[in-house]
Design a protein around this motif. Structure first.
Motif, PDB file in Angstrom:
ATOM      1  N   SER A 152       0.838  -1.203   0.000  1.00 53.68           N
ATOM      2  CA  SER A 152       0.000   0.000   0.000  1.00 53.68           C
ATOM      3  C   SER A 152       0.869   1.247   0.000  1.00 53.68           C
ATOM      4  CB  SER A 152      -0.914   0.013   1.235  1.00 53.68           C
ATOM      5  OG  SER A 152      -1.760  -1.101   1.245  1.00 53.68           O
ATOM      6  N   TRP A 153       1.893   1.247   0.840  1.00 51.04           N
ATOM      7  CA  TRP A 153       2.733   2.434   0.974  1.00 51.04           C
ATOM      8  C   TRP A 153       3.603   2.644  -0.259  1.00 51.04           C
ATOM      9  CZ3 TRP A 153       1.248   6.007   3.913  1.00 51.04           C
ATOM     10  CH2 TRP A 153       2.076   7.071   4.251  1.00 51.04           C
ATOM     11  N   LEU A 154       4.005   1.566  -0.899  1.00 48.30           N
ATOM     12  CA  LEU A 154       4.726   1.708  -2.169  1.00 48.30           C
ATOM     13  C   LEU A 154       3.834   2.388  -3.202  1.00 48.30           C
ATOM     14  CD1 LEU A 154       6.768  -1.594  -2.601  1.00 48.30           C
ATOM     15  CD2 LEU A 154       7.671   0.726  -2.720  1.00 48.30           C
ATOM     16  N   GLY A 155       2.553   1.997  -3.233  1.00 45.85           N
ATOM     17  CA  GLY A 155       1.623   2.657  -4.142  1.00 45.85           C
ATOM     18  C   GLY A 155       1.492   4.135  -3.826  1.00 45.85           C
ATOM     19  N   VAL A 156       1.401   4.473  -2.524  1.00 50.40           N
ATOM     20  CA  VAL A 156       1.314   5.875  -2.115  1.00 50.40           C
ATOM     21  C   VAL A 156       2.563   6.639  -2.528  1.00 50.40           C
ATOM     22  CG1 VAL A 156       1.249   7.433  -0.121  1.00 50.40           C
ATOM     23  CG2 VAL A 156      -0.259   5.442  -0.185  1.00 50.40           C
ATOM     24  N   TRP A 174      -8.957   3.329  -6.178  1.00 44.77           N
ATOM     25  CA  TRP A 174      -7.629   3.857  -6.522  1.00 44.77           C
ATOM     26  C   TRP A 174      -7.098   3.236  -7.810  1.00 44.77           C
ATOM     27  CZ3 TRP A 174      -3.019   3.868  -2.518  1.00 44.77           C
ATOM     28  CH2 TRP A 174      -1.969   4.600  -3.056  1.00 44.77           C
ATOM     29  N   ILE A 175      -7.305   1.948  -7.984  1.00 41.80           N
ATOM     30  CA  ILE A 175      -6.814   1.267  -9.195  1.00 41.80           C
ATOM     31  C   ILE A 175      -7.492   1.834 -10.444  1.00 41.80           C
ATOM     32  CG2 ILE A 175      -6.865  -0.944 -10.424  1.00 41.80           C
ATOM     33  CD1 ILE A 175      -6.352  -2.294  -7.683  1.00 41.80           C
ATOM     34  N   ILE A 176      -8.797   2.098 -10.350  1.00 35.48           N
ATOM     35  CA  ILE A 176      -9.511   2.709 -11.486  1.00 35.48           C
ATOM     36  C   ILE A 176      -8.936   4.088 -11.782  1.00 35.48           C
ATOM     37  CG2 ILE A 176     -11.738   3.626 -12.255  1.00 35.48           C
ATOM     38  CD1 ILE A 176     -13.056   1.392 -10.563  1.00 35.48           C
ATOM     39  N   ALA A 177      -8.657   4.870 -10.740  1.00 34.87           N
ATOM     40  CA  ALA A 177      -8.094   6.210 -10.917  1.00 34.87           C
ATOM     41  C   ALA A 177      -6.706   6.150 -11.549  1.00 34.87           C
ATOM     42  CB  ALA A 177      -8.032   6.931  -9.575  1.00 34.87           C
ATOM     43  N   ALA A 178      -5.888   5.195 -11.117  1.00 29.82           N
ATOM     44  CA  ALA A 178      -4.535   5.071 -11.668  1.00 29.82           C
ATOM     45  C   ALA A 178      -4.583   4.772 -13.162  1.00 29.82           C
ATOM     46  CB  ALA A 178      -3.769   3.974 -10.924  1.00 29.82           C
ATOM     47  N   GLY A 179      -5.523   3.911 -13.563  1.00 32.25           N
ATOM     48  CA  GLY A 179      -5.673   3.629 -14.996  1.00 32.25           C
ATOM     49  C   GLY A 179      -6.086   4.863 -15.769  1.00 32.25           C
ATOM     50  N   PHE A 201     -10.955  14.837 -11.001  1.00 30.74           N
ATOM     51  CA  PHE A 201     -11.873  13.759 -10.652  1.00 30.74           C
ATOM     52  C   PHE A 201     -11.098  12.483 -10.311  1.00 30.74           C
ATOM     53  CE2 PHE A 201     -14.510  10.083 -11.937  1.00 30.74           C
ATOM     54  CZ  PHE A 201     -15.571  10.257 -11.060  1.00 30.74           C
ATOM     55  N   MET A 202     -10.072  12.174 -11.116  1.00 29.73           N
ATOM     56  CA  MET A 202      -9.240  10.997 -10.844  1.00 29.73           C
ATOM     57  C   MET A 202      -8.470  11.165  -9.534  1.00 29.73           C
ATOM     58  SD  MET A 202      -9.842   8.840 -13.180  1.00 29.73           S
ATOM     59  CE  MET A 202     -10.626   8.779 -14.800  1.00 29.73           C
ATOM     60  N   ALA A 203      -8.066  12.404  -9.238  1.00 30.29           N
ATOM     61  CA  ALA A 203      -7.370  12.661  -7.974  1.00 30.29           C
ATOM     62  C   ALA A 203      -8.286  12.374  -6.784  1.00 30.29           C
ATOM     63  CB  ALA A 203      -6.880  14.107  -7.935  1.00 30.29           C
ATOM     64  N   VAL A 204      -9.561  12.735  -6.902  1.00 31.35           N
ATOM     65  CA  VAL A 204     -10.533  12.456  -5.847  1.00 31.35           C
ATOM     66  C   VAL A 204     -10.726  10.943  -5.689  1.00 31.35           C
ATOM     67  CG1 VAL A 204     -12.970  12.645  -5.222  1.00 31.35           C
ATOM     68  CG2 VAL A 204     -11.732  14.667  -6.034  1.00 31.35           C
ATOM     69  N   MET A 205     -10.846  10.231  -6.799  1.00 33.25           N
ATOM     70  CA  MET A 205     -10.998   8.772  -6.733  1.00 33.25           C
ATOM     71  C   MET A 205      -9.786   8.111  -6.081  1.00 33.25           C
ATOM     72  SD  MET A 205     -12.831   7.471 -10.242  1.00 33.25           S
ATOM     73  CE  MET A 205     -12.785   5.794  -9.611  1.00 33.25           C
ATOM     74  N   ALA A 206      -8.599   8.613  -6.409  1.00 28.71           N
ATOM     75  CA  ALA A 206      -7.386   8.075  -5.784  1.00 28.71           C
ATOM     76  C   ALA A 206      -7.407   8.339  -4.287  1.00 28.71           C
ATOM     77  CB  ALA A 206      -6.145   8.701  -6.420  1.00 28.71           C
ATOM     78  N   GLY A 207      -7.883   9.518  -3.875  1.00 28.16           N
ATOM     79  CA  GLY A 207      -7.959   9.850  -2.459  1.00 28.16           C
ATOM     80  C   GLY A 207      -8.853   8.903  -1.675  1.00 28.16           C
ATOM     81  N   VAL A 208      -9.924   8.414  -2.322  1.00 30.57           N
ATOM     82  CA  VAL A 208     -10.807   7.432  -1.682  1.00 30.57           C
ATOM     83  C   VAL A 208     -10.011   6.194  -1.283  1.00 30.57           C
ATOM     84  CG1 VAL A 208     -12.757   5.880  -2.088  1.00 30.57           C
ATOM     85  CG2 VAL A 208     -12.884   8.259  -2.866  1.00 30.57           C
ATOM     86  N   LEU A 253       2.438   1.261 -12.548  1.00 29.51           N
ATOM     87  CA  LEU A 253       3.356   0.819 -11.491  1.00 29.51           C
ATOM     88  C   LEU A 253       2.680   0.771 -10.114  1.00 29.51           C
ATOM     89  CD1 LEU A 253       6.164  -0.119 -10.752  1.00 29.51           C
ATOM     90  CD2 LEU A 253       6.883   2.284 -10.560  1.00 29.51           C
ATOM     91  N   PRO A 254       2.019   1.835  -9.653  1.00 29.96           N
ATOM     92  CA  PRO A 254       1.325   1.701  -8.360  1.00 29.96           C
ATOM     93  C   PRO A 254       0.202   0.675  -8.378  1.00 29.96           C
ATOM     94  CG  PRO A 254       0.843   3.839  -9.384  1.00 29.96           C
ATOM     95  CD  PRO A 254       1.949   3.219 -10.162  1.00 29.96           C
TER      96      PRO A 254
END
Length: 482
Positions: free
Chosen positions: A266-270, A330-335, A350-357, A444-445
């Motif tokens: 998780s932290w690597l993704g962050v 978060w995975i959807i936002a990263a894509g 919008f993707m930034a908000v989804m990643a924040g979730v 990558l994340p």
């Protein structure tokens, strides 16, 4: 004032519920490290490449060098904090009390650009070694204040859901500190034009706030911590084990292995996302330095709001399901970020908000699982070793930070990313570098997050299992006290 535990023990440690004052004070302890840590996460690599003028690969290696020492540093301080004895401050608080000011000073020194030579090329290697030394010191003082702080969680309450609530307060302050740091970035960058001066002023302000917040925590939780110590000292404690024997027991604790796997991935993704995001905003979306904090605030602000949503929801559906829901968002936002074009600014937010979730669950869930693992260890061994367990968690946090910066830095250098000569405008990056940035913010994340989901699926401690653990511990304590 009589230096005895009883003088500071008006609070009943048997009560699993914490008052609001204690939760707020505990949360303040993560406010300072969050401000300084957030600046490092988002801006340290770009400071090295765009202000100090160090090549991206070399810059990414700075923190990795410290990991050899860190592998020893964190568990040692964890064990020492377990063995610390202070009638006035308990086991954890002395480390925070005496480490807070050095923590602020070393953080400030990390953002200075010394002039060892008038020739920029001759200045590169002395700068590199300066940041290596400061980085090593930074790892030590960060551990000194943050590890004992995190190890206090199971000492403040032993209730399964109350620990999740306590961590909600902690990470609410953590994310609030992160947001404040970004607001400070925006203010400082708006009023100061010189890049080097921007970071100096920012570092000084953040260091003062960080140290102050740590002292608020120390004095705010003191009564509760000492009440726990008083109760603990009334129970006969088994003899302390040698360090290597403790390490063996820790790594034979199967649930703990899943927790550290969940947290590391998780932290690597962050870290990878956070390190890459400023480059993505500047180079792929064609925006300016002043736009970077706004995008990051969209991530962190959403994570702050969702902390309390996820905390409440975890009581109904469990921590594992909450983690799966957050990571999926978060995975959807990263894509989506990977395919974004410069004209799609609204979609970027919008993707930034989804990643924040999803980011909020990366903060909340692993840290709310670790106290349950410690309870299981106490049941199995008769000892409470919060320090050594949290030592490995803090080590993983810093390993994730360093490895994330190392991966992004070397990916950028391999792709032909052009570092900035100190005092010169930002260069135009080649297409290969832009592709590397997109890959680092998207695929990558996502790979790391999928591994985290795999670990969470097999994590074995449920609410029912934890209730059984606590019943057995209580029975043991009653028998030993009889």
């Amino acid at each position: 004032m009589n230096d005895s535990v009883d003088d500071f023990s008006p609070i009943n440690p048997e009560n699993p519920k914490l008052d609001l004052k204690t939760k707020l004070a505990y949360g303040a302890g993560d406010f300072g490290p969050a401000i300084t840590g957030n600046i490092s996460i988002f801006f340290l690599l770009i400071f090295f490449t765009n202000v100090a003028g160090i090549p991206a690969g070399l810059a990414g290696s700075v923190l990795m060098i410290g990991k050899v020492w860190d592998a020893i540093n964190d568990p040692i301080i964890g064990v020492l904090s377990d063995r610390t004895k202070s009638r006035r401050w308990g086991r954890r608080l002395p480390w925070m009390l005496y480490g807070a000011i050095p923590f602020g000073i070393i953080f400030f020194l990390q953002w200075i650009v010394p002039r060892f030579s008038a020739d920029p090329s001759a200045n590169m290697w002395p700068l590199f070694w300066y940041y290596v030394v400061i980085g090593l010191l930074s790892q030590v003082v960060y551990t000194v204040v943050s590890l004992p702080y995190t190890a206090m969680t199971p000492e403040l309450t032993q209730d399964y859901d109350e620990r999740t609530s306590l961590n909600s307060f902690r990470f609410a302050f953590s994310i609030s500190g992160s947001i404040l740091s970004l607001i400070l970035v925006q203010i400082v960058f708006s009023y100061i034009g010189d890049r080097e001066q921007q970071y100096l002023v920012l570092a000084a302000v953040c260091a003062v706030i960080a140290v102050s917040a740590l002292y608020v925590c120390i004095f705010g939780v003191r009564d509760r911590v000492l009440a726990f110590e008083a109760k603990r000292n009334q129970t006969e404690q088994p003899p302390s084990m040698p360090l290597f024997e403790q390490l063996k027991i820790v790594f034979n604790n199967r649930p703990f292995l899943f927790v550290i796997g969940i947290y590391l991935f998780s932290w690597l993704g962050v870290q990878v996302t956070a390190t890459t995001l400023p480059y993505f905003v500047l180079n792929c979306m064609g925006l300016t330095d002043s736009d970077v904090p706004g995008v990051i605030i969209a991530v962190q602000g959403t994570a702050l709001i969702m902390l309390f949503v996820w905390s409440a929801l975890s009581k109904k559906i469990g921590k594992k399901k909450v983690y799966f829901l957050g990571m999926s968002s978060w995975i959807i936002a990263a894509g989506g970020l990977f395919f974004l074009q410069p004209s799609q600014i609204g979609l970027m937010y919008f993707m930034a908000v989804m990643a924040g979730v999803g980011v909020s669950t990366a903060y909340l869930v692993p840290w709310s699982l670790i106290p349950d693992v410690i309870d299981l260890d106490e049941l199995q061994t008769g000892q409470r070793r919060e320090g050594i367990f949290y030592g490995f968690m803090v080590l993983l946090q810093k390993l994730g930070l360093a490895l994330g910066i190392f991966l992004v830095g070397n990916a950028l250098q391999a792709s032909g990313f052009q570092a900035t000569t100190a005092g010169q405008p930002l260069p135009i990056q080649p297409e290969s570098a832009l592709l590397a940035i997109r890959f680092s913010v998207g695929p990558l994340p996502t790979i790391f997050l999928i591994f985290g989901l795999f670990m969470a699926y097999f994590y074995p401690i449920t609410r029912e299992m934890h209730a059984e653990i606590m019943m057995k511990l209580k029975a043991r304590q009653e028998n030993s006290g009889a």
